[in-house]
Every structure is written in C-alpha cells, then in structure tokens.
Design an enzyme around this catalytic site. Sequence first.
Site, PDB file in Angstrom:
ATOM      1  N   GLU B  54       6.664   5.645   7.015  1.00  0.00           N
ATOM      2  CA  GLU B  54       6.234   7.045   7.097  1.00  0.00           C
ATOM      3  C   GLU B  54       5.008   7.250   7.978  1.00  0.00           C
ATOM      4  OE1 GLU B  54       7.116   5.452   4.375  1.00  0.00           O
ATOM      5  OE2 GLU B  54       8.627   6.637   3.295  1.00  0.00           O
ATOM      6  N   PHE B 116       7.850   8.924 -12.289  1.00  0.00           N
ATOM      7  CA  PHE B 116       8.201   7.954 -11.258  1.00  0.00           C
ATOM      8  C   PHE B 116       7.992   8.554  -9.865  1.00  0.00           C
ATOM      9  CE2 PHE B 116      11.471   5.995  -8.443  1.00  0.00           C
ATOM     10  CZ  PHE B 116      10.855   4.755  -8.342  1.00  0.00           C
ATOM     11  N   GLN B 117       7.281   7.830  -9.032  1.00  0.00           N
ATOM     12  CA  GLN B 117       6.952   8.245  -7.666  1.00  0.00           C
ATOM     13  C   GLN B 117       6.211   9.579  -7.608  1.00  0.00           C
ATOM     14  OE1 GLN B 117      10.471   7.681  -5.138  1.00  0.00           O
ATOM     15  NE2 GLN B 117       9.759   5.581  -4.799  1.00  0.00           N
ATOM     16  N   LYS B 166      11.065  18.826  -6.411  1.00  0.00           N
ATOM     17  CA  LYS B 166      12.513  18.734  -6.241  1.00  0.00           C
ATOM     18  C   LYS B 166      13.244  19.927  -6.840  1.00  0.00           C
ATOM     19  CE  LYS B 166      16.210  15.292  -6.401  1.00  0.00           C
ATOM     20  NZ  LYS B 166      16.604  13.952  -6.864  1.00  0.00           N
ATOM     21  N   MET B 485     -11.147  -6.473  21.127  1.00  0.00           N
ATOM     22  CA  MET B 485     -12.315  -5.608  20.975  1.00  0.00           C
ATOM     23  C   MET B 485     -13.233  -6.122  19.861  1.00  0.00           C
ATOM     24  SD  MET B 485     -13.769  -3.194  22.439  1.00  0.00           S
ATOM     25  CE  MET B 485     -12.898  -1.906  23.301  1.00  0.00           C
TER      26      MET B 485
HETATM   27  C1  LIG Z   1      -5.744   0.179  11.602  1.00  0.00           C
HETATM   28  C2  LIG Z   1      -6.922  -0.446  12.240  1.00  0.00           C
HETATM   29  N1  LIG Z   1      -7.474  -1.547  11.691  1.00  0.00           N
HETATM   30  C3  LIG Z   1      -8.546  -2.134  12.282  1.00  0.00           C
HETATM   31  C4  LIG Z   1      -9.096  -1.616  13.419  1.00  0.00           C
HETATM   32  C5  LIG Z   1     -10.304  -2.275  14.061  1.00  0.00           C
HETATM   33  N2  LIG Z   1      -9.978  -2.783  15.391  1.00  0.00           N
HETATM   34  C6  LIG Z   1     -10.279  -2.096  16.510  1.00  0.00           C
HETATM   35  S1  LIG Z   1      -9.729  -2.854  17.901  1.00  0.00           S
HETATM   36  C7  LIG Z   1      -9.103  -4.148  17.015  1.00  0.00           C
HETATM   37  C8  LIG Z   1      -8.419  -5.284  17.707  1.00  0.00           C
HETATM   38  C9  LIG Z   1      -7.198  -4.879  18.441  1.00  0.00           C
HETATM   39  O1  LIG Z   1      -6.559  -6.021  18.912  1.00  0.00           O
HETATM   40  P1  LIG Z   1      -5.372  -5.913  19.945  1.00  0.00           P
HETATM   41  O2  LIG Z   1      -4.387  -4.924  19.482  1.00  0.00           O
HETATM   42  O3  LIG Z   1      -4.851  -7.275  20.242  1.00  0.00           O
HETATM   43  O4  LIG Z   1      -6.083  -5.281  21.216  1.00  0.00           O
HETATM   44  P2  LIG Z   1      -7.124  -5.931  22.239  1.00  0.00           P
HETATM   45  O5  LIG Z   1      -8.488  -5.430  21.833  1.00  0.00           O
HETATM   46  O6  LIG Z   1      -7.019  -7.400  22.147  1.00  0.00           O
HETATM   47  O7  LIG Z   1      -6.718  -5.401  23.562  1.00  0.00           O
HETATM   48  C10 LIG Z   1      -9.344  -3.960  15.660  1.00  0.00           C
HETATM   49  C11 LIG Z   1      -8.963  -4.933  14.613  1.00  0.00           C
HETATM   50  C12 LIG Z   1      -8.487  -0.445  13.938  1.00  0.00           C
HETATM   51  N3  LIG Z   1      -8.973   0.161  15.021  1.00  0.00           N
HETATM   52  N4  LIG Z   1      -7.404   0.101  13.359  1.00  0.00           N
END
Ligand SMILES: Cc1ncc(C[n+]2csc(CCOP(=O)(O)OP(=O)(O)O)c2C)c(N)n1
Lengths: 186, 587
Positions: B54, B116-117, B166, B485
């Site tokens: 979802e 439920f749900q 529902k 990052m």
């Molecule tokens: C749902 C979610 N969880 C954690 C983060 C924190 N976060 C930001 S960038 C990143 C790493 C992303 O890695 P990747 O997709 O391999 O991209 P790259 O930076 O290596 O290009 C994380 C964990 C986020 N932005 N969103």
Amino acid sequence: MSVYQNNEINEEETSRTLSLVVDNQPGTLARVIGLFSGRGYNIESLTVTEIDNRRHLSRISLVTRGTSMTIEQIKSQLLRIVPVHLVRDLTLEGPFIKSELALIKLVADGANRVEALRIAETFRARTLDVTLGSFVFELTGRPNKIDAFIGLMKSLGDIEISRTGVSAISRGDKTETKVLEQIKLT
Amino acid sequence: MSKDNKMTGAEAVITALVENGVEVIFGYPGGAVLPLYDALFKNKKIKHVLVRHEQAAVHAAEGYARSTGKVGCVLVTSGPGATNAITGLTDALMDSVPIVCLSGQVPTHLIGTDAFQEADTTGISRPCTKHNYLVKNADLLCATVHEAFEIASSGRPGPVLIDLPKDIQLTNIQYIKKRTKINKILTTVLPQIDVEIISQAADLLINSKKPIIYAGGGVVNAGIEASNLLTELVNLLDAPVTLTLMGLGVVSNKNKNFLGMLGMHGTYEANLAMHNCDVMLNVGARFDDRVTGRLNAFAPKSKKIHIDIDKSSINKVVHVDFGIVGDCKEVLSLLIKEIKKSYNIKSIQSKSSWWNQINNWRAKNSLGFIQGATIIKPQQAIKSLYEKTIDKDTYVTTEVGQHQMWAAQYFGFSAPKHWMTSGGLGTMGYGLPSSVGVQIAHPKSLVIDISGEASFLMNMQELSTIVQYNLPIKIFILNNQWMGMVRQWQELNHGSRYSQSYTSSLPDFIMLAKSFGIKGLRVDDVSNLDATIDEMINTSGPVIADIRVEKEENCFPMIPSGAAHNEMILSSDDKVADTSESGLALV
Ligand SMILES: Cc1ncc(C[n+]2csc(CCOP(=O)(O)OP(=O)(O)O)c2C)c(N)n1
Ligand SMILES: [Mg+2]
C-alpha cells in the site's frame, strides 16, 4: 523541526487570546490540538462548545503564548485546517472580555466556614451546595480573580477545583454575523 | 443499480470518482473494501492498478499526480492496508501532492471494539493529511468524495483520506452530483493580492543590482503557465535564477540565466549568488532547511520577497520584507505587468558586474569531476544517461541518497512535471512505485527510476506490478554497495566509523530481472557505459540496469550541517572543517 538555528529576533513571549469558529465535527478539535502539540506551541487554556446549531458551528477560545512571529505562524497554521472558518486575534483586535467559570469545593469547619462565606460574598461567588462540613462555590470572572479566590480558599481547608477555561469575546458593537452567514447550511 | 435510482454506497463512491475525473486508481484489496472492489469490477471507466504494497500505491498515485497535475487516487483496506499507506500520505503532505486515499474500515457498529483489522485510521492519518473523514452516514458519501477532491487540489495541494466503514459501502443511497463550491469561506478563498505590495516588489526588482530568483515546487503546482511567466520574468530582468530540488524544470536548464540547483548539494554559483544578493525573489519555495543552511547567515544583506499560496509558509523560518499570498501564476503576471509599466532599458539596473561575479563563481566548475579510465564515476553515469535521453520525452523518478542528488545535479530538466523525487520526507523506496504511476500516465514516454541499490530494496516488490502491466520502466541503479549518503555523513561527521551502512547480501540484479522475466544489464567499466545505456533505452520492456559505480565517491558540493551558503566545500580535497557541535545534532 530541523531548522538550523532560531532566527527569531529576541522578542518577549506574550499571552494571546484567539477566538476560532469551526465546524462542530469529530476531528476538528483533534486537528487544532494536534497542531499545537505537533509543532510545539503552547496552549494555556482552551474551551469549546457549539454556538450555532443550524450550521453546526463551535467556538474555540484559546489562550496561547509566543513571540509575534510564532503567533502569526499559529494563526496561519490554524487557518489551513479545513473545518476552521475564522481565526480572530482578540488581543490584537482591541478591547475584549475574558471570562471563566469555576466550581470550588471547600471542606472546612468552625470559624473557617464563616470566613469562607464572607470571602465568597466579597467575590460574589454563589453557594451551590452546603453540607455541615463543606461548600461548593460557583464563581465567574477573569482568571486572575478566580486564582485569587482559590488561593484564599486553599488556606481555609481541603479544596477541589473545576474550571472551564477562558471564554472570550470582543467589546463593542461589531459581530461576526455577516461573515458566518456565508457558511452554507449543511 | 436498482429501479428507484439508488445504488450502494460503494457504487456511489466509484461513480463519484468518475465524476471527479479519476481514470486510474492504485490499490490493494482486503476484507473491508470488498464492496468497493465489487463496484470497480462492474465499472468500466476506471483502471485499477494492483500494486504489491500500500505504500507503493500512494507513491504511484504521487507519480501519477505530479507528472499530470491531476489528483492521484488510492484504495486500501482497513487496518494494515491503511497503516501501510501512512508513509506515502506523509510524503504527499510534505511535497504538496494532491491525493485522495480511500480506506476501508470495519462496520460502524464494530468501531471501537478492537475488531479484526480495525485501526483508528482517521486518528493515525490526521497529522499526515490535509484533511480526512470517517463517513458514518451513507447519505454524506457523495458530498464527502466531491469535497475531498476539491480540498486535495485547491490552494496548496495535499493528501485527503476518506475512511469508509464496510456497512456504509453496502447501504443503498441516492447518488448526488457535485456542486461547485465547498463549504469553506476564508481559507480557500485567497485574499485579494495587494497591488501596493506588487508595485513595491517591482520597484525593488527594477532597482536591484544583484537580484536572485529562487523558485520551487509551488511553480510546478501552479501549472505550465506559471513556469512560462517565471521564465519571462527571468529574461525581462536578466536576473539569475536558481531552483530547489522540487522546482527543477520550471525554468529550463538550457536558459542561460539558470545557475542550477541551490542548497546543501547545490552549485557554488547558486549558493553564492543567494548569499550575496541584494534582492531575493522566492517564488513557490519554502525556505526549507536543505536550502537555507544556517539561518542567521542566510542571504544577510538582502531584501526578500516571498510569493506563496500558503500564508503559513511566509515568515515561518525566514523573515521576509514582502510576503505575497497568492497563486504564483497570478502574482507573477501582475508583477510582470507592473515591471513592464515602468520598464525601459535604462530603468532596469545594469547587472553586468553582478554577472561578472557570478561567472567567476561559475568558472569554479563546482560540478566538475574526473572520470578515470575504468571505474565509472556516478556523476558520469548520470551525465551520460542525460545526454543519451536528451531528445526524448523523459520522466525521471528517484529514490533517496547520493544518486538522487547526482540526478538533480547532472540530469537536466527543460520542463516542469518531468522530475519526481521525494523532497520533504526523503523517502527511500519512493522512486520505483512513483515510476509506475508516471508510466501509467505516460505510456509512450521514457520513464527512468534513478535508484540506489539500498533504496531499490525498499520497494522492489513493485517489479511484479511493473511486469503485470508491462510497464517499460528503466531502473537505473547507481550501485555503490553502500548507503552512500549515510556513508558520506559517517565519513565527514563520525570519524569514518561506518556503522551499518554497508549494503551487504545484495541480489544479483541480472538474475533478479530474469526471475521476473525482464531484462537485466550490468556494467562496471566506463568504456561500456554508453553501450549499456543504449541497450537499456532501446529495450522495449522494463530493464534493471546495475551500474557499478565508484563505491566511495562523495557527493559535492556540500554545505555541511549548520554551515552557511558561503561555507560550502567543493571536494574531498577542500579542508573540511569539523562540523560544529550544534551542526552534529542536525539532520
Ligand atoms: C525510508 C528511509 N529510511 C532511511 C533513510 C535514511 N537514508 C537516507 S539516504 C540513505 C542511503 C541510501 O542508499 P542508496 O539507496 O544505496 O543510495 P546512495 O546514497 O548510495 O546513492 C539512507 C539510509 C531514508 N531517507 N529513508
Ligand atoms: Mg548505494
């Protein structure tokens, strides 16, 4: 909020009384309160009751604190809430009346009972309930008047307090009727 | 439908969707929405796209909405269906995307019994929707759906949720057609634009020696006309213009006055022009912290004008001299008229010394990088991808991380609505489902999800959706085997202690593609990069392209946390000052 640094000019926080007209729907009050808790604003007092049973409108009287930038932000954020129709800043608009109702139960005996009745009379409090060991007083007026009354009662015995919170309205002959008439009947 | 013109609540909801122009709905069925699914089964006007989660339904609807300007529509079941949608709704709220989400609910008589749900869906979604409803009276169904569409798309757009018990879906009701205006007096009706302020703003811009125009997603939301007006204003004033992450495309990247993106990973020239300007015109952007850097050093010598449709955006974090609440299309057109009224060549300040200064900053070439003989630089991968697709009608979605910033820096956008990225919430896993919505809306166009290997794993179940609907989406993974990052911040702020940021146990992306019956490609040598991109583009179906890039490349330029625009670092060779203690606490 991950704002880097507080950019606000060092301005004193002041107390503001806001008056809102909102749809009397489930969820409206939750949105208003959620806005304050979610964005870290203060609520010092909040009252709400339906004021128009044809259009199902409620009035929320709200006392908050903040710098003028924060208050402006609070007002704009409140107006974003869909069922909020009107946000008035009574403190900014001009003279207004703030009133509150309090019910105070006092458990006391002997001379303290006489003193309590004397104080109640001075404050024009009504006595709603009497037993041999207790009173319930009803008092309306400005919050600081009620504070003072409670302070005195406290020294006379064990007390229990119920307060409604501030209800507010502007002075003078201006009303909101014209504005509210634009809200369609549902 | 029975003889007396009555229909079930569920049929009425679907009829109302059609009346509100819905052609596609992204959803996932369950017990509490079976009547709605039944009504959809009989309805031939709405295409239902079955996602695999979802959250993805909402992101797909976001991609659909942002690439078309229409309202995106979502249908999920009660309980877990609704809670799974929450991330998507929050994402749409943060980025002002118009969404209507229908959720099933347990029958009214069971609400509050921990049935439920059952979940308190309106309670959970209240802070992440512009507005939401629990419909307890079937007679209000039609009006509620109509109103929801009005609210989602008017003013500052956002997500609206309707929770549908529902039993309400099964109640027979009379269908009610849409009336035009909704019951709201002051907030949807914008205040009259103050002509006095327009004229003062025009004066300021005409007399400015060092202006900058900084525009954002609000211009995208205001439609193509707003983009054209903004470009007209840029040209009229010969002013430099910079765009936020959300605004890319509203002025063409080919416009000579475009300085690139600003902010944390913005160009040197954009950030320094912001820092040194004397007049700043903000059009439909919100002084986000990624953009401003340290607030007490933000464009310190400037007068600021801010145009925004949302009054609460004005003076929220940055105090401005002139706030103009209104649709930026209307405000821009008034502003241009006003400037033209008093315009002659002499009256507009010469900007030659300003442009000289800007060109010196440009000469730094802050997006420069050195591509070696073999290992692919991620910047090169995006640059090549852009060059190879420049003549096509290309839509780009991204995930979140370094690859997202590189995409923003090196992929050029010449028109709005072609760039879909999660800006405000920064949701990893946004890009793939979003691309589903984009491709559904633009079946003939080239749709690319520029992805990171870690983000891809977050919603990769949508490969199944892509295959089911034969969507020729190109998934371009900049695979650095790191949460790049995160790794970068750990390197810069946490003494290179790489805690949990390595993406281990990755799938073999070619085999993964194969298992879904689609094409997988891999490249790890720059000499084969172009050929791989060609093959990807020329494949008629979906492709997963595993682009193995330099693993420890950092994304520059960068304004470190808590620093100001003029304290950016351009490369790893720059002496990187330790992030200040207060900066360390920031995200
Ligand atoms: C749902 C979610 N969880 C954690 C983060 C924190 N976060 C930001 S960038 C990143 C790493 C992303 O890695 P990747 O997709 O391999 O991209 P790259 O930076 O290596 O290009 C994380 C964990 C986020 N932005 N969103
Ligand atoms: Mg990565």
